[in-house]
Design a protein around this motif. Structure first.
Motif, PDB file in Angstrom:
ATOM      1  N   THR A  72      37.450  -5.852 -38.306  1.00  0.00           N
ATOM      2  CA  THR A  72      37.720  -7.090 -38.710  1.00  0.00           C
ATOM      3  C   THR A  72      37.672  -7.434 -40.219  1.00  0.00           C
ATOM      4  O   THR A  72      38.388  -8.454 -40.744  1.00  0.00           O
ATOM      5  CB  THR A  72      36.561  -8.193 -38.131  1.00  0.00           C
ATOM      6  OG1 THR A  72      35.285  -7.466 -38.531  1.00  0.00           O
ATOM      7  CG2 THR A  72      36.303  -8.259 -36.756  1.00  0.00           C
ATOM      8  N   ILE A 123      30.079  -1.265 -36.844  1.00  0.00           N
ATOM      9  CA  ILE A 123      30.007  -2.432 -35.833  1.00  0.00           C
ATOM     10  C   ILE A 123      28.764  -2.137 -34.789  1.00  0.00           C
ATOM     11  O   ILE A 123      29.186  -1.038 -34.005  1.00  0.00           O
ATOM     12  CB  ILE A 123      31.080  -2.510 -34.880  1.00  0.00           C
ATOM     13  CG1 ILE A 123      32.529  -2.540 -35.945  1.00  0.00           C
ATOM     14  CG2 ILE A 123      31.015  -3.868 -34.147  1.00  0.00           C
ATOM     15  CD1 ILE A 123      32.204  -3.971 -36.940  1.00  0.00           C
ATOM     16  N   PHE A 135      30.337  -7.916 -33.434  1.00  0.00           N
ATOM     17  CA  PHE A 135      31.282  -7.804 -34.437  1.00  0.00           C
ATOM     18  C   PHE A 135      30.904  -8.988 -35.555  1.00  0.00           C
ATOM     19  O   PHE A 135      30.634 -10.225 -34.958  1.00  0.00           O
ATOM     20  CB  PHE A 135      32.760  -8.211 -34.034  1.00  0.00           C
ATOM     21  CG  PHE A 135      33.285  -7.246 -33.233  1.00  0.00           C
ATOM     22  CD1 PHE A 135      34.086  -6.468 -34.074  1.00  0.00           C
ATOM     23  CD2 PHE A 135      33.299  -6.833 -32.048  1.00  0.00           C
ATOM     24  CE1 PHE A 135      34.720  -5.342 -33.233  1.00  0.00           C
ATOM     25  CE2 PHE A 135      33.749  -5.929 -31.443  1.00  0.00           C
ATOM     26  CZ  PHE A 135      34.710  -4.917 -31.996  1.00  0.00           C
ATOM     27  N   TYR A 164      30.910  -7.773 -25.965  1.00  0.00           N
ATOM     28  CA  TYR A 164      31.197  -7.773 -27.123  1.00  0.00           C
ATOM     29  C   TYR A 164      31.112  -9.409 -27.513  1.00  0.00           C
ATOM     30  O   TYR A 164      31.389 -10.396 -27.131  1.00  0.00           O
ATOM     31  CB  TYR A 164      32.833  -7.972 -27.340  1.00  0.00           C
ATOM     32  CG  TYR A 164      33.564  -6.552 -26.555  1.00  0.00           C
ATOM     33  CD1 TYR A 164      33.618  -5.140 -27.355  1.00  0.00           C
ATOM     34  CD2 TYR A 164      34.046  -6.358 -25.324  1.00  0.00           C
ATOM     35  CE1 TYR A 164      33.873  -4.219 -26.786  1.00  0.00           C
ATOM     36  CE2 TYR A 164      34.555  -5.128 -24.963  1.00  0.00           C
ATOM     37  CZ  TYR A 164      34.503  -4.151 -25.527  1.00  0.00           C
ATOM     38  OH  TYR A 164      34.924  -2.937 -25.056  1.00  0.00           O
ATOM     39  N   PHE A 185      32.296 -11.747 -30.324  1.00  0.00           N
ATOM     40  CA  PHE A 185      33.079 -11.928 -31.282  1.00  0.00           C
ATOM     41  C   PHE A 185      33.855 -13.355 -31.430  1.00  0.00           C
ATOM     42  O   PHE A 185      33.527 -13.793 -30.314  1.00  0.00           O
ATOM     43  CB  PHE A 185      34.093 -10.636 -31.180  1.00  0.00           C
ATOM     44  CG  PHE A 185      35.093 -11.036 -30.187  1.00  0.00           C
ATOM     45  CD1 PHE A 185      36.237 -11.454 -30.342  1.00  0.00           C
ATOM     46  CD2 PHE A 185      34.805 -10.279 -28.804  1.00  0.00           C
ATOM     47  CE1 PHE A 185      37.161 -11.681 -29.173  1.00  0.00           C
ATOM     48  CE2 PHE A 185      35.650 -10.449 -27.656  1.00  0.00           C
ATOM     49  CZ  PHE A 185      36.728 -11.299 -27.947  1.00  0.00           C
ATOM     50  N   ILE A 228      40.605  -9.066 -32.760  1.00  0.00           N
ATOM     51  CA  ILE A 228      39.900  -7.726 -32.419  1.00  0.00           C
ATOM     52  C   ILE A 228      40.513  -6.711 -31.850  1.00  0.00           C
ATOM     53  O   ILE A 228      40.506  -5.450 -32.094  1.00  0.00           O
ATOM     54  CB  ILE A 228      38.582  -8.293 -31.599  1.00  0.00           C
ATOM     55  CG1 ILE A 228      37.752  -9.157 -32.243  1.00  0.00           C
ATOM     56  CG2 ILE A 228      37.809  -7.010 -31.277  1.00  0.00           C
ATOM     57  CD1 ILE A 228      37.022  -8.867 -33.571  1.00  0.00           C
TER      58      ILE A 228
END
Length: 299
Positions: free
Chosen positions: A5, A27, A36, A130, A132, A138
């Motif tokens: 990112t 990460i 993230f 995840y 995010f 991503i």
């Protein structure tokens, strides 16, 4: 490919998570969730504070969530081979992800909110998790399908999220969406849930096409119960003009709708489920929700 990112370079996996060899960003996995850091905005009011806990309690016994799962599952099976790899973004507590995993898909779960992902893990809803922001790019050509069920309406920039989903799909990959429809029934439920909008079929199709997708299916659903929903919203709107309607009151009203009397819940379940054979054969002309299937063209 999973991307950094910070510099947009490819990430590499190690024992503790992922790292970027270009900028040395790491990460980490925390309790099995890859977290993230976001470059997008986290200031949006996506959900009320107690939403995940309340949803986790009521989803399995709510006609709406049960039948929507069946509609979603049958739709995926019509277009996407079982055992395909997909990600559900804005997965919430994992109620849909768990169902799709049970019918044979390789499911991964993504959400902005850690609390939702923790409920997903409790349900064993996915094969990877995840945390995010959908505003961040991503993934690149990573998945056979992206699923976002009642997610876009929570985002200020829904078009950017669609752009990122397009990039994250393999060529020929599918996008499956549901969103609330018909702005005329905007109500306390939308406000409490943190919705930014309801969609018309034309609006949704335009945004999906603008992201580069080819729309191959677009239909309303929740059609047979639409009159009851519209009447409920209009009555509450009329009452709200006569008295203050605070967030707590809106929340209580929403929870009452989700925790229906068992007999009424069963009746609504069977009425709603009657739409399934129709949706598989034709596009319904109106309803309180929209279902969209789109594909990333192979160039």
């Amino acid at each position: 490919m999973i991307k950094c990112t910070k510099c947009n370079g490819p990430l590499h996996k190690n024992h503790s998570g992922y790292f970027c060899p270009n900028c040395n960003m790491t990460i980490p996995f925390q309790d099995g969730i890859l977290r993230f850091p976001s470059i997008g905005t986290n200031s949006e009011d996506h959900f009320p504070k107690d939403a995940f806990e309340n949803l986790y309690k009521v989803e399995a016994n709510s006609f709406w969530f049960e039948v929507r799962n069946i509609i979603i599952g049958k739709t995926l099976q019509d277009y996407l081979p079982v055992r395909s790899r997909l990600i559900e973004v804005g997965c919430g507590t994992g109620f849909v992800s768990r169902y799709l995993k049970e019918i044979g898909y390789h499911v991964e779960c993504g959400d902005l909110h850690l609390e939702g992902l923790q409920y997903c893990k409790e349900r064993d809803a996915g094969e990877a998790y995840y945390q995010f922001n959908l505003q961040d790019p991503i993934f690149s050509e990573e998945y056979d399908a992206y699923c976002a069920f009642d997610v876009l309406e929570h985002l200020d920039d829904d078009e950017r999220a669609l752009d990122n989903m397009y990039v994250g799909l393999k060529p020929g990959g599918f996008l499956f969406l549901t969103v609330p429809a018909c702005n005329a029934i905007w109500s306390y439920a939308d406000e409490y849930a943190g919705h930014k909008r309801r969609y018309s079929a034309k609006d949704l199709e335009c945004k999906v096409r603008s992201a580069g997708f080819e729309v191959i299916r677009l239909t309303y659903f929740m059609t047979f119960l639409f009159p009851a929903i519209a009447l409920s919203r209009l009555l509450f709107r009329s009452n709200a003009r006569k008295q203050s309607s605070c967030q707590t009151e809106k929340g209580n009203r929403v929870m009452k709708e989700l925790e229906l009397n068992p007999l009424l819940n069963t009746l609504f379940y069977h009425i709603f489920r009657m739409e399934l054979p129709l949706i598989r054969r034709m596009d319904l002309p109106f309803g309180s929700s929209l279902l969209c299937v789109a594909v990333k063209k192979i160039h």
